[in-house]
Design an enzyme around this catalytic site. Structure first.
Site, PDB file in Angstrom:
ATOM      1  N   CYS A  17       0.746  -1.131   0.126  1.00  0.00           N
ATOM      2  CA  CYS A  17      -0.049   0.102  -0.235  1.00  0.00           C
ATOM      3  C   CYS A  17       0.913   1.245   0.267  1.00  0.00           C
ATOM      4  CB  CYS A  17      -0.905   0.102   1.189  1.00  0.00           C
ATOM      5  SG  CYS A  17      -2.368   1.412   1.093  1.00  0.00           S
ATOM      6  N   SER A  22      -1.877   2.713  -2.505  1.00  0.00           N
ATOM      7  CA  SER A  22      -2.402   3.825  -2.005  1.00  0.00           C
ATOM      8  C   SER A  22      -3.494   4.276  -2.935  1.00  0.00           C
ATOM      9  CB  SER A  22      -1.784   4.791  -1.118  1.00  0.00           C
ATOM     10  OG  SER A  22      -1.038   5.516  -2.002  1.00  0.00           O
ATOM     11  N   ALA A  49      -2.329  -6.116   2.552  1.00  0.00           N
ATOM     12  CA  ALA A  49      -0.952  -6.711   3.581  1.00  0.00           C
ATOM     13  C   ALA A  49      -0.105  -5.314   3.603  1.00  0.00           C
ATOM     14  CB  ALA A  49      -0.551  -7.651   2.810  1.00  0.00           C
ATOM     15  N   LYS A 109       7.631  -5.583 -12.613  1.00  0.00           N
ATOM     16  CA  LYS A 109       8.394  -5.846 -13.798  1.00  0.00           C
ATOM     17  C   LYS A 109       9.599  -6.727 -13.637  1.00  0.00           C
ATOM     18  CE  LYS A 109      10.330  -1.732 -12.627  1.00  0.00           C
ATOM     19  NZ  LYS A 109       9.557  -0.430 -11.855  1.00  0.00           N
ATOM     20  N   GLY A 191      12.119  14.353  -7.342  1.00  0.00           N
ATOM     21  CA  GLY A 191      11.369  13.195  -6.936  1.00  0.00           C
ATOM     22  C   GLY A 191      11.315  12.130  -8.042  1.00  0.00           C
ATOM     23  N   ASP A 205      16.266  -1.349 -14.736  1.00  0.00           N
ATOM     24  CA  ASP A 205      14.647  -1.098 -15.034  1.00  0.00           C
ATOM     25  C   ASP A 205      14.246  -1.078 -16.607  1.00  0.00           C
ATOM     26  OD1 ASP A 205      11.778   0.170 -13.714  1.00  0.00           O
ATOM     27  OD2 ASP A 205      12.401   1.075 -15.647  1.00  0.00           O
ATOM     28  N   LYS A 209      11.857  -4.369 -18.386  1.00  0.00           N
ATOM     29  CA  LYS A 209      10.792  -4.183 -19.255  1.00  0.00           C
ATOM     30  C   LYS A 209      11.132  -4.595 -20.848  1.00  0.00           C
ATOM     31  CE  LYS A 209       9.669  -0.140 -16.432  1.00  0.00           C
ATOM     32  NZ  LYS A 209       9.786   1.424 -16.475  1.00  0.00           N
TER      33      LYS A 209
END
Length: 435
Positions: A17, A22, A49, A109, A191, A205, A209
């Site tokens: 979450c 969220s 969870a 991924k 960010g 990353d 993909k």
């Protein structure tokens, strides 16, 4: 006129979450009536969870649990949504859910790139649904078009910007002339970059993909270990400027291709920075946006563009999968299964045809250019353009090659670095064509 009564409810368990989880929970709560109408039955969050329930004061305490294994195994939960990330315990939890026939929606991924076949096999054995639109390119509808809309076509190539952090950094360097370190610092402040940006800037990353996209497009099992990977940490402001001089910009691309040679069909899957001509549609994709360029025999050239990360965009993709899986649960349907019938071999990076842009400091004296040209010729590499900048100790030679196999180009660069007439090889960058 009142709505008809529903004879069942779809119960959902949420693993994780955080930023994405969220947002999923918020959408399920705020859009409950619309989701019910679209699915054809109420969709109820049964459990969430998390590791530390006290960190989630906005979540109904009755939903929170620290027992993720019990959630995955709960026979009353119809769909398990996994947004916790990481390989373990996510793999074990999803296998548990799939083995009992629960539908699974995941945004993971790295897990799919490393253990996709195992998850597919579990889904096949139990007849469960496995959906993962959010695993590649955030909110951009991409997985579904490739494995469903283009299922009757033959995809030849996928080339995409699939990491927003690296695209933001390279875009900032291109626009302002900033150094890599300065652009990374700004991306971190805003960010876009994590405190430890390694997974993004070193291409991990994007490689995950690329493995997923290549597997789907070419009906062949491709793992992250099969993907050649290079990051952007060595891209300097000088490289960005050099790209601009030849009408290019630098992008980190995931490239998946079907290739034919004397040994038959093979596939190539790789991630690395390239000098991309500004006339290419992907060259204008800036900031933290993602875009994927797909070429298919019948459909032609298709472009998918949009936000590739973030809580709300990624949650949008998760919710789309949830609606589909919930509908399948109601009618006893199932989504696409793994398609790996082609089982094509992978082309090593050394066999990939490419062009190189090479910048080197050289001695400014007669005969040096001839020595350099001979080095290229000895390796069977043809020179497209050559340009000398500066004189004396500041003499720099810039060479752009014609297309050649990567191994021959790499061997050429290695030999150049050993020549006494070449003081230093400043940079080496692959160049993509405009098509």
């Amino acid at each position: 006129m009142s709505a008809p009564p529903f004879d069942r409810t779809i119960r959902v368990g949420l693993l994780g979450c955080g930023v994405v989880g969220s947002e999923v929970l918020r959408l399920l709560t705020e859009q409950a009536d619309e989701i019910t109408a679209r699915v054809g039955a109420p969709v109820l969050v049964a459990a969430v969870a998390v590791r530390s329930p006290h960190n989630y004061p906005a979540v109904d305490p009755s939903l929170l649990t620290t027992d993720s294994a019990a959630l995955a195994a709960d026979p009353t939960i119809d769909v398990v949504i996994e947004v916790m990330g990481g390989l373990e315990p996510a793999r074990e939890l999803l296998l548990t859910a799939l083995n009992r026939g629960a539908g699974v929606v995941t945004a993971n991924k790295a897990l799919l790139a490393a253990h996709g076949p195992e998850l597919y096999e579990a889904a096949d054995a139990s007849g469960a649904n496995l959906y993962f639109e959010a695993a590649v390119a955030g909110a951009i509808p991409l997985i579904r078009p490739i494995r469903e809309s283009l299922a009757g076509d033959r995809i030849s190539r996928i080339m995409g910007i699939v990491n927003g952090t690296t695209n933001y950094i390279l875009s900032a360097m291109d626009a302002s002339g900033d150094s890599y370190d300065d652009a990374l610092a700004e991306a971190t402040r805003l960010g876009y970059a994590e405190a430890d940006p390694t997974a993004d800037v070193e291409g991990f990353d994007a490689a995950s993909k690329a493995a997923i996209l290549a597997s789907l497009a070419f009906h062949t099992r491709v793992s992250v270990d099969d993907v050649h990977r290079e990051g952007i940490s060595q891209v300097s402001a000088a490289v960005i400027a050099a790209a601009d001089e030849i009408g290019c910009t630098v992008k980190l691309l995931a490239i998946c291709e079907r290739v034919s040679d004397g040994s038959g069909e093979r596939i190539s899957a790789r991630v690395h920075p390239v000098m991309l001509p500004r006339t290419h549609p992907l060259a204008s994709v800036n900031g933290a946006y993602n875009a994927v360029y797909v070429e298919a025999e019948a459909a032609g050239k298709l472009m998918f563009y949009g936000p590739g990360a973030g809580g709300a965009p990624t949650a949008s993709a998760v919710m789309g999968d949830l609606v589909t899986v919930a509908r399948n649960k109601l009618v006893g349907g199932r989504g696409p299964r793994e398609s790996a019938y082609a089982d094509l071999p992978l082309q090593p990076i050394g066999d990939v045809p490419t062009m190189y842009h090479i910048s080197m400091d050289v001695d400014d004296r007669a005969g040096v250019l001839a020595q350099v040209a001979k080095c290229f010729a000895d390796h069977g590499v043809s020179i497209s353009t050559v340009r000398q900048q500066g004189t004396g100790n500041d003499a720099t030679l810039v060479v752009v090659t014609h297309t050649g196999v990567d191994s021959a180009l790499a061997a050429t660069v290695n030999e150049l670095g050993e020549m006494t007439a070449v003081r230093k090889v400043n940079s080496v960058m692959r160049v993509a064509n405009a098509e």
